[in-house]
Scaffold this motif. Sequence first.
Motif, PDB file in Angstrom:
ATOM      1  N   SER A 219       0.829  -1.202   0.000  1.00 43.89           N
ATOM      2  CA  SER A 219       0.000   0.000   0.000  1.00 43.89           C
ATOM      3  C   SER A 219       0.865   1.254   0.000  1.00 43.89           C
ATOM      4  CB  SER A 219      -0.930  -0.015   1.213  1.00 43.89           C
ATOM      5  OG  SER A 219      -1.762   1.130   1.215  1.00 43.89           O
ATOM      6  N   ALA A 220       1.989   1.227   0.737  1.00 43.29           N
ATOM      7  CA  ALA A 220       2.912   2.370   0.733  1.00 43.29           C
ATOM      8  C   ALA A 220       3.517   2.566  -0.651  1.00 43.29           C
ATOM      9  CB  ALA A 220       4.003   2.157   1.774  1.00 43.29           C
ATOM     10  N   ILE A 221       3.868   1.455  -1.309  1.00 46.36           N
ATOM     11  CA  ILE A 221       4.401   1.546  -2.664  1.00 46.36           C
ATOM     12  C   ILE A 221       3.359   2.147  -3.606  1.00 46.36           C
ATOM     13  CG2 ILE A 221       5.200   0.187  -4.639  1.00 46.36           C
ATOM     14  CD1 ILE A 221       6.500  -1.727  -2.685  1.00 46.36           C
ATOM     15  N   GLY A 222       2.100   1.711  -3.469  1.00 43.07           N
ATOM     16  CA  GLY A 222       1.047   2.253  -4.311  1.00 43.07           C
ATOM     17  C   GLY A 222       0.848   3.752  -4.105  1.00 43.07           C
ATOM     18  N   ASP A 223       0.913   4.198  -2.845  1.00 42.79           N
ATOM     19  CA  ASP A 223       0.763   5.642  -2.574  1.00 42.79           C
ATOM     20  C   ASP A 223       1.893   6.440  -3.222  1.00 42.79           C
ATOM     21  OD1 ASP A 223      -1.489   5.062  -1.135  1.00 42.79           O
ATOM     22  OD2 ASP A 223      -0.479   5.075   0.822  1.00 42.79           O
ATOM     23  N   VAL A 224       3.118   5.946  -3.074  1.00 40.80           N
ATOM     24  CA  VAL A 224       4.255   6.648  -3.676  1.00 40.80           C
ATOM     25  C   VAL A 224       4.133   6.639  -5.203  1.00 40.80           C
ATOM     26  CG1 VAL A 224       6.764   6.615  -3.959  1.00 40.80           C
ATOM     27  CG2 VAL A 224       5.761   6.157  -1.719  1.00 40.80           C
ATOM     28  N   PHE A 225       3.704   5.510  -5.767  1.00 37.58           N
ATOM     29  CA  PHE A 225       3.529   5.419  -7.217  1.00 37.58           C
ATOM     30  C   PHE A 225       2.511   6.451  -7.698  1.00 37.58           C
ATOM     31  CE2 PHE A 225       1.194   3.887 -10.860  1.00 37.58           C
ATOM     32  CZ  PHE A 225       2.178   3.459 -11.732  1.00 37.58           C
ATOM     33  N   ASN A 226       1.379   6.541  -7.028  1.00 36.94           N
ATOM     34  CA  ASN A 226       0.342   7.490  -7.448  1.00 36.94           C
ATOM     35  C   ASN A 226       0.836   8.934  -7.326  1.00 36.94           C
ATOM     36  OD1 ASN A 226      -1.378   5.343  -7.946  1.00 36.94           O
ATOM     37  ND2 ASN A 226      -2.322   5.433  -5.922  1.00 36.94           N
ATOM     38  N   GLN A 227       1.572   9.224  -6.257  1.00 32.88           N
ATOM     39  CA  GLN A 227       2.107  10.577  -6.108  1.00 32.88           C
ATOM     40  C   GLN A 227       3.092  10.909  -7.226  1.00 32.88           C
ATOM     41  OE1 GLN A 227       3.742  10.921  -2.185  1.00 32.88           O
ATOM     42  NE2 GLN A 227       1.792  10.509  -1.154  1.00 32.88           N
ATOM     43  N   LEU A 228       3.970   9.939  -7.545  1.00 33.08           N
ATOM     44  CA  LEU A 228       4.938  10.178  -8.619  1.00 33.08           C
ATOM     45  C   LEU A 228       4.237  10.350  -9.959  1.00 33.08           C
ATOM     46  CD1 LEU A 228       7.790   7.656  -7.708  1.00 33.08           C
ATOM     47  CD2 LEU A 228       7.821  10.138  -7.479  1.00 33.08           C
ATOM     48  N   ALA A 229       3.190   9.560 -10.206  1.00 37.26           N
ATOM     49  CA  ALA A 229       2.457   9.684 -11.468  1.00 37.26           C
ATOM     50  C   ALA A 229       1.802  11.068 -11.575  1.00 37.26           C
ATOM     51  CB  ALA A 229       1.414   8.580 -11.578  1.00 37.26           C
ATOM     52  N   GLU A 230       1.218  11.533 -10.474  1.00 38.85           N
ATOM     53  CA  GLU A 230       0.592  12.862 -10.497  1.00 38.85           C
ATOM     54  C   GLU A 230       1.628  13.952 -10.739  1.00 38.85           C
ATOM     55  OE1 GLU A 230      -1.447  13.204  -6.829  1.00 38.85           O
ATOM     56  OE2 GLU A 230      -2.998  11.727  -7.313  1.00 38.85           O
ATOM     57  N   ARG A 231       2.770  13.843 -10.044  1.00 40.02           N
ATOM     58  CA  ARG A 231       3.800  14.864 -10.232  1.00 40.02           C
ATOM     59  C   ARG A 231       4.400  14.811 -11.630  1.00 40.02           C
ATOM     60  NH1 ARG A 231       7.096  14.415  -4.432  1.00 40.02           N
ATOM     61  NH2 ARG A 231       5.332  15.046  -3.112  1.00 40.02           N
ATOM     62  N   LEU A 232       4.565  13.597 -12.156  1.00 42.07           N
ATOM     63  CA  LEU A 232       5.091  13.472 -13.518  1.00 42.07           C
ATOM     64  C   LEU A 232       4.122  14.047 -14.536  1.00 42.07           C
ATOM     65  CD1 LEU A 232       7.330  12.381 -15.325  1.00 42.07           C
ATOM     66  CD2 LEU A 232       6.157  10.171 -15.351  1.00 42.07           C
TER      67      LEU A 232
END
Length: 472
Positions: A219-232
């Motif tokens: 779940s932590a990996i998923g949160d970081v992934f979503n944040q990176l996708a939004e920032r990208l």
Amino acid sequence: MRNWSGSDLKLRLTLRVAAAATLCFAVISGYFLFDSDRAVRARIAAVADIAARTLELQQNKIQWLNNPHTEFPDLDSVAASVMAPGLCLAFRSNGGEISQRFCGGAQTDTAAPPLAFAALYRRLFDPGREAVRPVMARGHAIGEAVVWVDPAVLTAEAWHDAGRLMAVLMIALPLLCALVYAALARALRPTLLIRDGLERIAAGDLAARLPPFDLAELSAIGDVFNQLAERLAAALSDRNALTQKLIVVQDEERRHLARELHDEFGQSLAAIRALAASARLTAIQDCPPLLAECDGIARTATDMMETLRGALFRLRPPDVDELGLAASLEGLIAGWNGRSRGQPRFEIVLSGSFARLPASVSANLYRIVQEALTNAAKHAGATRVVLRLEMREAPSGGDSEIALAIDDDGRPGNPQSDLQVTSGMGLLGMRERVAALGGRLSFEAGQPHGASLRVVVPVAAGAGAAPVERAA
């Protein structure tokens, strides 16, 4: 195309669990063997104690009854109560002679152990060791009670016990591996979603998001992934906006430079040609030897004006908004064929209608084609360049897309070509323009020669019309 190198994580972890389980079984087997050997040592030590006490009692009875003819030693009573397969019981005098000896027979149903196991077992445990207890009479040792177990019997029993543990291992280990693999497959199932999300991001789909997972780590990996996708996505949007502004500024500077060259440099060249013509008329009457110099000045000015026209054409192309993308590209191809005089040969194939394209799409596609043709003709040394432009209508009312393909037979291995195409500003500028349009660009250099450029740009629904093919 997926390219996941390395072995399967589930298989790797399962093999490690199997190795750990095998090691645990080996340790347990070793413990049982050591414990069995300790039990055997304790048993023969107890038998030796009983035999020694029994013989001492017999010796005391002989002395008390004062009957030297009584049989000594007499180990029948001891042997009858403690005898076991492979167990040996004896009395050894002080001189080393064996006065009496009893040995139990070995079991006939026990399989013989392998030679390697027998050698290892004897090396580790020394199964033929004796338990010796002194037999005392009147405070003096008259002999020894000796007890031991046949090494072959002990080795066979140890192999029998180890074999049962190995049978348990052979049954339990595959079952354990299957359960572990199934548990890992279930626990790692969310990693497939993570991998698919990464593949979508790599393919340019910045709208990809991961759902919440049950495991806290995933779940932590998923949160970081979503944040990176939004920032990208935000960074890419900002970059595209900045690129659009830079492209507008660049085109404006080109138009300004073209205007300056046309107004200043072009007029100066025209004046030089006029002065050369006037000087030639004067030279005809007054100084004929100057005719050659006047003609040379006129030719030089004419060549410079031709070069200026080519530079002005590249700096300020025809108005794509007025002529349309198709007509502008046909004019560009015709201009290259006219200037190159058939070497290289430029061809264009159009499929579809491009009459209602947005101005930004038309202008950027024109610049991309212009840059690609310049690279192919001037740097790759191509003899044939084919341009294909196709409007692909989207099904069910979705966005259409324009597919641009440029193929040439140039020399991609040429150092100058590599500089311009692989790492130069030409390809970089094309990539920026395509990214600003939200499209995709790919470039492939053939072996031993040739190169292919592919560009796909989305177009808002309704921009195209019925397909019409045309070749030039």
